[in-house]
Design a protein around this motif. Structure first.
Motif, PDB file in Angstrom:
ATOM      1  N   TYR A 274       0.847  -0.911  -0.568  1.00 45.18           N
ATOM      2  CA  TYR A 274       0.046   0.134  -0.348  1.00 45.18           C
ATOM      3  C   TYR A 274       0.854   1.396  -0.053  1.00 45.18           C
ATOM      4  N   THR A 275       0.763   2.387  -0.613  1.00 46.45           N
ATOM      5  CA  THR A 275       0.880   3.526  -1.182  1.00 46.45           C
ATOM      6  C   THR A 275       0.606   4.584  -0.583  1.00 46.45           C
ATOM      7  N   ILE A 276       1.353   6.076  -0.684  1.00 42.62           N
ATOM      8  CA  ILE A 276       0.186   6.985  -0.714  1.00 42.62           C
ATOM      9  C   ILE A 276       0.176   7.947  -2.033  1.00 42.62           C
ATOM     10  N   GLY A 277      -0.675   6.845  -2.736  1.00 43.71           N
ATOM     11  CA  GLY A 277      -0.381   7.648  -4.808  1.00 43.71           C
ATOM     12  C   GLY A 277      -0.224   7.680  -5.279  1.00 43.71           C
ATOM     13  N   PRO A 278      -0.677   7.473  -6.023  1.00 46.90           N
ATOM     14  CA  PRO A 278       0.231   6.785  -7.028  1.00 46.90           C
ATOM     15  C   PRO A 278       1.539   6.911  -7.258  1.00 46.90           C
ATOM     16  N   SER A 279       2.366   5.927  -8.133  1.00 48.03           N
ATOM     17  CA  SER A 279       4.011   6.239  -8.627  1.00 48.03           C
ATOM     18  C   SER A 279       4.381   7.285 -10.024  1.00 48.03           C
ATOM     19  N   GLN A 280       5.911   7.948  -9.618  1.00 48.02           N
ATOM     20  CA  GLN A 280       5.971   8.397 -10.476  1.00 48.02           C
ATOM     21  C   GLN A 280       6.442   8.702 -11.911  1.00 48.02           C
ATOM     22  N   LYS A 281       6.167   9.016 -13.039  1.00 49.38           N
ATOM     23  CA  LYS A 281       7.120   8.023 -14.195  1.00 49.38           C
ATOM     24  C   LYS A 281       9.110   8.189 -13.720  1.00 49.38           C
ATOM     25  N   TYR A 282       9.165   9.312 -12.965  1.00 57.80           N
ATOM     26  CA  TYR A 282      10.666  10.000 -13.253  1.00 57.80           C
ATOM     27  C   TYR A 282      11.376   9.898 -11.911  1.00 57.80           C
ATOM     28  N   LEU A 283      12.505   9.193 -11.314  1.00 55.37           N
ATOM     29  CA  LEU A 283      13.464   9.593 -10.260  1.00 55.37           C
ATOM     30  C   LEU A 283      14.025  11.149 -10.162  1.00 55.37           C
ATOM     31  N   PRO A 284      13.765  11.519  -8.739  1.00 50.15           N
ATOM     32  CA  PRO A 284      14.355  12.634  -8.916  1.00 50.15           C
ATOM     33  C   PRO A 284      15.524  12.379  -8.672  1.00 50.15           C
ATOM     34  N   LYS A 285      15.448  14.046  -8.600  1.00 51.45           N
ATOM     35  CA  LYS A 285      16.873  14.889  -9.418  1.00 51.45           C
ATOM     36  C   LYS A 285      17.439  15.647  -7.963  1.00 51.45           C
ATOM     37  N   SER A 286      16.338  16.375  -7.464  1.00 52.28           N
ATOM     38  CA  SER A 286      16.801  17.544  -6.292  1.00 52.28           C
ATOM     39  C   SER A 286      15.594  17.644  -5.355  1.00 52.28           C
ATOM     40  N   MET A 287      15.661  17.984  -4.668  1.00 56.42           N
ATOM     41  CA  MET A 287      14.875  18.462  -3.585  1.00 56.42           C
ATOM     42  C   MET A 287      15.446  19.902  -3.129  1.00 56.42           C
ATOM     43  N   VAL A 288      14.645  21.010  -2.352  1.00 57.26           N
ATOM     44  CA  VAL A 288      15.021  21.749  -2.208  1.00 57.26           C
ATOM     45  C   VAL A 288      14.608  22.360  -1.257  1.00 57.26           C
ATOM     46  N   ARG A 289      14.101  22.810   0.075  1.00 56.05           N
ATOM     47  CA  ARG A 289      13.154  22.748   1.113  1.00 56.05           C
ATOM     48  C   ARG A 289      13.320  24.548   0.939  1.00 56.05           C
ATOM     49  N   SER A 290      12.582  25.143   1.821  1.00 55.57           N
ATOM     50  CA  SER A 290      12.503  26.628   2.379  1.00 55.57           C
ATOM     51  C   SER A 290      13.531  27.059   2.869  1.00 55.57           C
ATOM     52  N   ASN A 291      14.334  26.588   3.558  1.00 59.50           N
ATOM     53  CA  ASN A 291      15.529  27.164   4.056  1.00 59.50           C
ATOM     54  C   ASN A 291      16.790  27.038   3.036  1.00 59.50           C
ATOM     55  N   ALA A 292      16.752  26.654   1.940  1.00 57.53           N
ATOM     56  CA  ALA A 292      17.735  27.202   0.534  1.00 57.53           C
ATOM     57  C   ALA A 292      18.500  25.606   1.446  1.00 57.53           C
TER      58      ALA A 292
ATOM     59  N   THR B 221      18.718  18.639  -1.524  1.00 56.10           N
ATOM     60  CA  THR B 221      19.517  17.565  -1.427  1.00 56.10           C
ATOM     61  C   THR B 221      19.545  16.932  -2.599  1.00 56.10           C
ATOM     62  N   ASN B 222      20.801  16.106  -3.370  1.00 54.47           N
ATOM     63  CA  ASN B 222      20.730  16.098  -4.455  1.00 54.47           C
ATOM     64  C   ASN B 222      21.078  14.735  -4.635  1.00 54.47           C
ATOM     65  N   PHE B 223      20.127  14.405  -5.952  1.00 55.46           N
ATOM     66  CA  PHE B 223      20.246  12.128  -5.764  1.00 55.46           C
ATOM     67  C   PHE B 223      20.763  12.314  -7.536  1.00 55.46           C
ATOM     68  N   LYS B 224      21.578  10.914  -7.310  1.00 49.47           N
ATOM     69  CA  LYS B 224      22.280  10.544  -7.981  1.00 49.47           C
ATOM     70  C   LYS B 224      21.839   8.844  -7.669  1.00 49.47           C
ATOM     71  N   TYR B 225      21.293   8.327  -9.272  1.00 46.62           N
ATOM     72  CA  TYR B 225      21.706   6.470  -8.921  1.00 46.62           C
ATOM     73  C   TYR B 225      23.124   5.463  -9.996  1.00 46.62           C
ATOM     74  N   VAL B 226      22.498   4.303  -8.995  1.00 42.92           N
ATOM     75  CA  VAL B 226      23.135   3.317  -9.685  1.00 42.92           C
ATOM     76  C   VAL B 226      22.026   2.312  -9.690  1.00 42.92           C
ATOM     77  N   LYS B 227      22.540   2.085 -11.439  1.00 44.36           N
ATOM     78  CA  LYS B 227      21.003   0.669 -11.709  1.00 44.36           C
ATOM     79  C   LYS B 227      22.023  -0.455 -12.185  1.00 44.36           C
ATOM     80  N   ASP B 228      21.103  -1.125 -11.826  1.00 48.33           N
ATOM     81  CA  ASP B 228      22.187  -2.820 -12.337  1.00 48.33           C
ATOM     82  C   ASP B 228      21.342  -3.229 -14.128  1.00 48.33           C
ATOM     83  N   GLU B 229      21.949  -4.595 -14.247  1.00 47.76           N
ATOM     84  CA  GLU B 229      21.970  -5.345 -15.575  1.00 47.76           C
ATOM     85  C   GLU B 229      19.930  -4.791 -15.903  1.00 47.76           C
ATOM     86  N   TYR B 230      19.486  -5.242 -15.452  1.00 46.31           N
ATOM     87  CA  TYR B 230      17.854  -4.961 -15.330  1.00 46.31           C
ATOM     88  C   TYR B 230      17.129  -3.562 -15.309  1.00 46.31           C
TER      89      TYR B 230
END
Length: 252
Positions: free
Chosen positions: A202-220, A223-232
């Motif tokens: 169970y989750t909160i809302g549907p899945s999104q189509k894209y992975l997050p790249k960054s998040m910025v809060r009101s205090n500036a 958070t930057n996100f990078k990913y390593v994927k496996d062969e699948y």
């Protein structure tokens, strides 16, 4: 990718597709690939699943806290029997869920009760998405939990407000991934339970189509996100501001 690897990949995709068709009258499984372990600088969690493939037990070290949690399913409710051994804290968490959509409707950990509000009218695909939530019980009763949810044309969350803190998101738009938005909500809103609730059926809302790249809060704070994927094509490691967390899957 060699012929043998391609064969196994096709077999996995076919099996997953068949599984989804057989369970189309059940809540949607929000985790496409079952997580076996999560390994980070201060975490080592092991996940166990029941015969239906639903998460049933978690144990290990979660951000330097030694925890165990049993998950119990009962119709439109899910119970978390959570024990933080490090602090000797026990929590009995109740989730009320919509067994058709698979969305969490209500959260109650004994300290506060939160309700999530969904809406599909404003979105062209007809999918329900969280538009607000609030505390209707417990010590925070009457306060907003999250609100001002802004989505772009494809239904991806652009910005929102958590407990008075504004947040904005950017994404890797070069490829679709079926990213799970519940990670944001559980981390920000449900705190210590996020690595449990995020891997429930169970989750909160549907899945999104894209992975997050960054998040910025009101205090500036960024958070930057990078990913390593496996062969699948599954996320093998996620880096948040350089700190890596790795995932192992049941088929590994």
């Amino acid at each position: 990718m060699n012929t043998r690897q391609l064969f196994y990949l096709l077999l996995i995709l076919i099996s997953f597709s068949s599984c989804k068709k057989e369970k189309r009258n059940e809540p949607p499984a929000v985790i496409n690939y079952n997580i076996k372990t999560i390994i980070g600088s201060s975490s080592f969690l092991k996940y166990t699943y029941n015969e239906q493939g639903y998460l049933s037990h978690i144990e290990g070290k979660d951000r330097d806290k030694s925890i165990t949690c049993d998950v119990i399913y009962d119709k439109d409710r899910v119970y978390l029997d959570y024990f933080n051994r490090t602090a000797n804290e026990k929590w009995w968490v109740t989730l009320e869920v919509d067994s058709v959509s698979g969305y969490i409707q209500k959260f109650d950990d004994g300290m506060y009760v939160a309700t999530f509000i969904y809406d599909s009218v404003r979105f062209g695909d007809g999918m329900n998405r969280v538009v607000s939530s609030y505390y209707h019980g417990g010590k925070y009763q009457g306060d907003s939990l999250c609100y001002q949810m802004v989505y772009n044309a494809n239904g991806t969350l652009k910005s929102c407000n958590f407990r008075g803190e504004e947040r904005a998101y950017d994404y890797y738009l070069d490829q679709e991934y079926n990213s799970n938005i519940s990670t944001f909500y559980t981390d920000a809103v449900l705190g210590r339970f996020d690595r449990i609730i995020t891997y429930l059926p169970y989750t909160i809302g549907p899945s999104q189509k894209y992975l997050p790249k960054s998040m910025v809060r009101s205090n500036a704070f960024y958070t930057n996100f990078k990913y390593v994927k496996d062969e699948y094509g599954r996320v093998e490691t996620i880096y948040e501001n350089g700190a890596g967390t790795s995932f192992e899957y049941l088929d590994e």
